[in-house]
Write a protein that holds these residues in place. Structure first.
Motif, PDB file in Angstrom:
ATOM      1  N   UNK A   1       1.560  40.681  15.176  1.00 35.04           N
ATOM      2  CA  UNK A   1       2.025  41.972  14.690  1.00 35.04           C
ATOM      3  C   UNK A   1       3.518  42.118  14.977  1.00 35.04           C
ATOM      4  N   UNK A   2       4.112  43.117  14.351  1.00 33.92           N
ATOM      5  CA  UNK A   2       5.551  43.315  14.497  1.00 33.92           C
ATOM      6  C   UNK A   2       5.843  44.463  15.458  1.00 33.92           C
ATOM      7  N   UNK A   3       6.944  44.319  16.190  1.00 31.11           N
ATOM      8  CA  UNK A   3       7.517  45.418  16.967  1.00 31.11           C
ATOM      9  C   UNK A   3       8.829  45.781  16.288  1.00 31.11           C
ATOM     10  N   UNK A   4       8.952  47.032  15.881  1.00 29.70           N
ATOM     11  CA  UNK A   4      10.151  47.491  15.182  1.00 29.70           C
ATOM     12  C   UNK A   4      10.963  48.370  16.134  1.00 29.70           C
ATOM     13  N   UNK A   5      12.271  48.127  16.178  1.00 29.20           N
ATOM     14  CA  UNK A   5      13.153  48.908  17.050  1.00 29.20           C
ATOM     15  C   UNK A   5      14.241  49.523  16.174  1.00 29.20           C
ATOM     16  N   UNK A   6      13.978  50.710  15.598  1.00 31.98           N
ATOM     17  CA  UNK A   6      14.996  51.339  14.759  1.00 31.98           C
ATOM     18  C   UNK A   6      16.173  51.800  15.613  1.00 31.98           C
ATOM     19  N   UNK A   7      17.354  51.788  15.016  1.00 35.87           N
ATOM     20  CA  UNK A   7      18.500  52.282  15.776  1.00 35.87           C
ATOM     21  C   UNK A   7      19.798  52.058  15.041  1.00 35.87           C
TER      22      UNK A   7
END
Lengths: 170, 275
Positions: B122-128
């Motif tokens: 699965x993916x871990x998304x880190x918006x910023x």
């Protein structure tokens, strides 16, 4: 001031993109590029605002759901929020919602009902450039000009890193 | 546009990336060699007389008078983007402007400004935004064993899955300049296939802060993602719909963080427990 039983709020539909999640409703306002997240309580009240149902009548429905909690303060609080978010066609007289801050609403309703307190969370959707990367070492905000769009800049008042956009650091 | 067209362009390229046709032209031979490495991942050359977006780079250099220099000027269509004596700065702006055009106009993908790693399928998304510390956290996660997907954009499809955008990591040096770093230099593999999203982390670095994030509901998670979604104003209905799919089964966290190394380990541990 109109009687509460004569106020019949009507929810806006035109210019809105509405998407339902399991327990929340998302609304995107195409007229001002604001996005809103409505929790289930305020979403139910919003759907009841059909322009033909008074606040008193909506409150009676809400009381059935909140059991002992008073419906009218909840509905007034909700309708005031919906009006501020421009999700109603007719905004109610704010005098009716005097004193109905979120804190006073929780006090009136009690902690248990506060869990279901009708709430809207809103943001302004960014323009494309604001949602993307700036470049270069940050410069002072007042150094932004039309020749350095996209450059990283230091927003005033320790507002963090922004992007030079048409002469401003946003 | 006619005046710009008459300026004497000696080299050009037309390419497609994520369905968007881009043209770049320049007045100086040899410049294209420096431009091509900056094109978006997955670009392919096309033979087309029309484009969706046109960039014109006027290379400056030495002026006619001794000791004088000419400005480098970049146009996007008819809009002047930058006018600078620093050629590298002009190239950086061209790269950024091309990426932004693709991110805003792509029809089959929604671009979210975010770092992305893969972990246990699965993916871990880190918006910023820039300077929020997302590249540092991405680097820490891939040093801890996660697979590199992107440190610039999360590329979402209609199923809510995230695709790789394998641009080199832009790691900041001590003097705050970005240096391109290949993920293999950090011991990481690059992901190749789309992944469903398992975790979304909204965070920024604050010195000395203890990592104690709160969980967000899916709706509030979408709202936070909207702040980083490049085409949200252009395609609000599509973008919001695809964001809804993205958050469906994700754990969504928000909170300030301290040093990236420790936070990365805590995130991967929490991820394993949630998924």
């Amino acid at each position: 001031m109109p009687e509460k039983n004569l106020i019949m709020p009507k929810s806006r539909v035109e210019g809105l993109v509405i998407q339902e999640l399991e327990d929340e409703t998302l609304v995107y306002d195409l007229t001002n590029h604001r996005a809103h997240c409505l929790n289930s309580s305020i979403a139910r009240i919003w759907r009841s605002c059909d322009g033909r149902t008074s606040i008193e009548e909506i409150a009676r429905t809400v009381e059935a759901e909140f059991q002992e909690a008073p419906g009218e303060p909840i509905v007034l609080f909700a309708v005031d929020q919906l009006g501020k978010a421009r999700l109603l066609e007719n905004r109610i007289d704010r005098k009716l919602a005097v004193g109905m801050s979120r804190r006073s609403a929780i006090r009136k309703l009690g902690v248990a009902a506060a869990i279901a307190l009708p709430l809207i969370t809103s943001i302004v959707a960014p323009e494309a450039a604001m949602a993307a990367s700036c470049t270069g070492s940050p410069i002072n905000a007042n150094a932004c000009n039309v020749n350095n769009n996209g450059r990283c800049c230091n927003r005033p008042n320790n507002g963090g890193i922004g992007t030079c956009t048409n002469g401003s650091c946003v | 546009m006619e005046r710009l067209d008459r300026l004497g362009w000696v080299d050009s390229i037309t390419f497609k990336a994520y369905g968007v046709k881009i043209g770049i032209r320049t007045n100086r031979a040899g410049t294209m060699e420096k431009i091509i490495p900056l094109l978006p991942p997955g670009w392919e050359s096309v033979n087309s007389r029309t484009v969706d977006e046109l960039f014109s780079l006027i290379v400056g250099g030495v002026g006619a008078q001794p000791g004088s220099r000419k400005f480098n000027i970049l146009y996007h269509g008819l809009t002047r983007v930058i006018r600078t004596l620093d050629f590298d700065e002009a190239l950086n702006r061209l790269e950024s402007a091309v990426q932004l055009s693709v991110a805003e106009m792509a029809q089959t993908r929604v671009f979210v400004h975010a770092g992305v790693v893969g972990w246990k399928g699965r993916a871990i998304i880190i918006p910023g935004r820039t300077h929020s510390g997302k590249t540092t956290l991405v680097s820490a996660l891939i040093s801890a064993g996660a697979t590199y997907y992107s440190d610039e954009y999360a590329i979402l499809d209609r199923k809510g899955e995230v695709h790789p955008y394998p641009k080199l990591l832009g790691v900041r040096t001590d003097n705050n300049v970005q240096q391109p770093v290949h993920p293999s230099a950090l011991g990481a593999k690059a992901g190749a296939r789309p992944l469903p999203v398992g975790m979304i982390v909204f965070t920024r670095y604050r010195e000395g802060v203890r990592w104690a994030p709160k969980c967000l509901s899916p709706g509030l998670g979408v709202l936070e993602l909207i702040a980083h979604t490049v085409p949200i104003r252009r395609y609000p209905e599509k973008a919001m719909g695809w964001l809804n799919k993205t958050v469906e089964r994700a754990c969504i966290l928000k909170g300030s963080r301290g040093e990236a190394g420790q936070v990365a380990l805590e995130l991967l541990d929490r991820f394993s427990r949630h998924n």
